[in-house]
Design a protein around this motif. Structure first.
Motif: not given
Length: 124
Positions: A3-4, A8-15, A18-20
């Protein structure tokens, strides 16, 4: 798929939506709840002090300011209701012996104290 994830390179978190994976935005700071006194003061500022209202809004200080006004007004209101009730001799004994008399007198006190708080803190 998780889900999340965190890059590690940018430190950004993604959720995962759907499929993205979409970037998770920063959480906004917790805002204190604004009670009736703060809402009344906000309405007064919006109608009568537009420049002050705009300054507080654009500086991002509106919520903290209104929360502080609300806290001060509530403390003043409760303190004054207790003081006036004590001065007029309204006790728990009256409440148990004649409830309608007690309610009428307490409503009168609350109305008078509301006017005082409005004049001292809210409508300034």
């Amino acid at each position: 798929m998780e889900k999340y994830i965190t890059d590690e390179r940018t430190g950004l978190k993604y959720e995962l939506v759907g499929d993205y994976y979409l970037i998770v935005g920063d959480d906004e700071p917790e805002q204190e709840p604004i009670g009736i006194w703060g809402q009344r003061h906000l309405r007064y500022l919006r109608e009568h002090h537009r420049v002050r209202y705009a300054n507080l809004l654009t500086n991002g200080k509106m919520n903290a300011y209104l929360a502080d006004i609300d806290r001060q007004a509530e403390e003043l209101f409760l303190r004054l209701v207790k003081q006036v009730a004590d001065a007029e001799g309204i006790t728990e004994t009256l409440k148990t012996s004649d409830q309608m008399e007690w309610v009428g007198r307490m409503n009168s006190i609350r109305d008078r104290v509301t006017e005082i708080v409005n004049n001292e803190l809210i409508l300034i």
